[in-house]
Write a protein that holds these residues in place. Structure first.
Motif, PDB file in Angstrom:
ATOM      1  N   PRO A   1       2.430  22.696 -23.096  1.00  0.00           N
ATOM      2  CA  PRO A   1       2.458  21.541 -22.162  1.00  0.00           C
ATOM      3  C   PRO A   1       1.133  20.881 -22.075  1.00  0.00           C
ATOM      4  N   GLU A   2       0.349  20.895 -22.721  1.00  0.00           N
ATOM      5  CA  GLU A   2      -0.994  20.493 -22.304  1.00  0.00           C
ATOM      6  C   GLU A   2      -1.057  18.941 -22.105  1.00  0.00           C
ATOM      7  N   ASP A   3      -0.303  18.272 -22.971  1.00  0.00           N
ATOM      8  CA  ASP A   3      -0.150  16.754 -23.008  1.00  0.00           C
ATOM      9  C   ASP A   3       1.400  16.415 -22.374  1.00  0.00           C
ATOM     10  N   VAL A   4       2.261  17.349 -22.870  1.00  0.00           N
ATOM     11  CA  VAL A   4       3.693  16.592 -22.237  1.00  0.00           C
ATOM     12  C   VAL A   4       4.559  18.077 -22.077  1.00  0.00           C
ATOM     13  N   SER A   5       5.230  18.054 -20.766  1.00  0.00           N
ATOM     14  CA  SER A   5       5.896  19.086 -20.264  1.00  0.00           C
ATOM     15  C   SER A   5       7.272  18.686 -20.715  1.00  0.00           C
ATOM     16  N   VAL A   6       8.202  19.732 -20.948  1.00  0.00           N
ATOM     17  CA  VAL A   6       9.438  19.686 -21.325  1.00  0.00           C
ATOM     18  C   VAL A   6      10.125  20.640 -20.292  1.00  0.00           C
TER      19      VAL A   6
END
Length: 335
Positions: free
Chosen positions: A266-271
């Protein structure tokens, strides 16, 4: 095949006495009833379903309407169906499974016959064409889903509006202000399928309240479709840092594509996903998710049917509260 007369001879009673024990229409002494029931068990007697239905005006069958469409995630539908069938058996009922896309014709066929004592309808649309006929028929029925106008019907479902709001609230709390929604296939929205539309309503309402920009894109699922959808998302909103996925077939392709693009989760994008627990926990990145309580929905639908058949006929809407479980796919928005 053991007959009623053979049961009577074995128990030392008349055939009519056996019939009264089975139907419960007359009072039989406890000792005689026990003797007859013991003979039934020892001989393995099963009453003829057709004859029993004619005698009691009951079939002890629930018709479950589950249109199996290629754009729907069938494992969830079948999990609900299995929960309906197993719960029905505990009440002495069997389930007649109708999987065709017959719409009102299926309701008309069941309502106009003695095939089933009650109906459970799935894949409910906001303006479902089956409902006017269902209301007019007067037949016992429960929806697993929620139409725009639930008057005169009983509904059981997950609160999908609250589900959408919960997903946005989680991402907004982590600082995400640009969120893309990877939705079901376009056909699901074209039919105005209730669960998909209601989730989107909840997402949009909470996003407006929280100051989050939302971009919704339907997706057919699968790698190629997800690749095209993801490319369009980042073309339109390059600052997207959060994803809400309501499409089980798109989950793993999305995670793989993000990795290929060098976007760490999740460092750049969270889902965040709306999906069965199994999908969330077995994904390549354990997903923060709101799980679909398929078994509970099926069980509660049958319980509502039983209550209505017993005369407790109160039309109501029962929405199950969503629960979001945080796992490793969501984290603070990158600075």
């Amino acid at each position: 095949m053991v007959t009623l007369a053979e049961v009577a001879q074995h128990a030392g009673v008349s055939a009519s006495t056996v019939s009264y024990v089975l139907s419960g229409k007359r009072s039989i002494s406890a000792s005689t009833r026990e003797r007859v029931e013991e003979s039934i068990q020892q001989l393995g007697y099963h009453p003829n379903a057709g004859a029993r239905a004619l005698a009691s005006s009951k079939s002890n069958i629930i018709a479950l309407m589950v249109p199996l469409r290629t754009d729907m995630y069938v494992p969830v539908m079948m999990e609900i169906a299995i929960a309906v069938a197993t719960t029905a058996r505990t009440h002495g009922y069997d389930v007649l499974l109708l999987t065709g896309e017959e719409g009102p014709a299926a309701v008309r066929r069941i309502a106009g016959s003695s095939l089933a004592d009650a109906m459970i309808l799935m894949d409910v649309e906001l303006h479902d064409e089956r409902l006017p006929l269902l209301r007019d028929s007067g037949r016992t029925a429960v929806l697993i889903g929620l139409p725009v106008d639930p008057s005169g019907v009983t509904c059981v479902d997950l609160d999908f509006e609250a589900t959408g709001a919960l997903c946005v609230d989680h991402l907004a709390g982590l600082g995400h202000t640009e969120v893309a929604v990877i939705g079901e296939a376009a056909a699901v929205y074209e039919r105005h399928t209730g669960f998909a539309e209601r989730t989107l309503d909840g997402i949009r309402a909470k996003a407006q309240e929280a100051g989050v920009r939302i971009l919704h894109r339907p997706c057919e699922g699968g790698y190629a479709a997800m690749a095209g959808t993801l490319a369009r998302v980042f073309d339109e909103r390059p600052g997207t840092t959060g994803f809400i996925v309501q499409n089980e077939a798109a989950v793993e392709p999305l995670l793989n594509l993000l990795q290929q693009q060098g976007r760490a989760v999740p460092e750049d994008v969270s889902v965040v996903a709306v999906c069965p627990e199994q999908v969330a926990t077995q994904a390549s990145v354990r997903l923060t998710s709101v799980s679909i309580p398929a078994q509970e929905m099926g069980r509660r639908a049958v319980e509502q049917v039983m209550a209505k058949l017993a005369g407790r006929d109160s039309d109501e809407v029962e929405l199950l509260e969503p629960v979001l479980t945080v796992r490793t796919s969501s984290g603070p928005a990158p600075v």
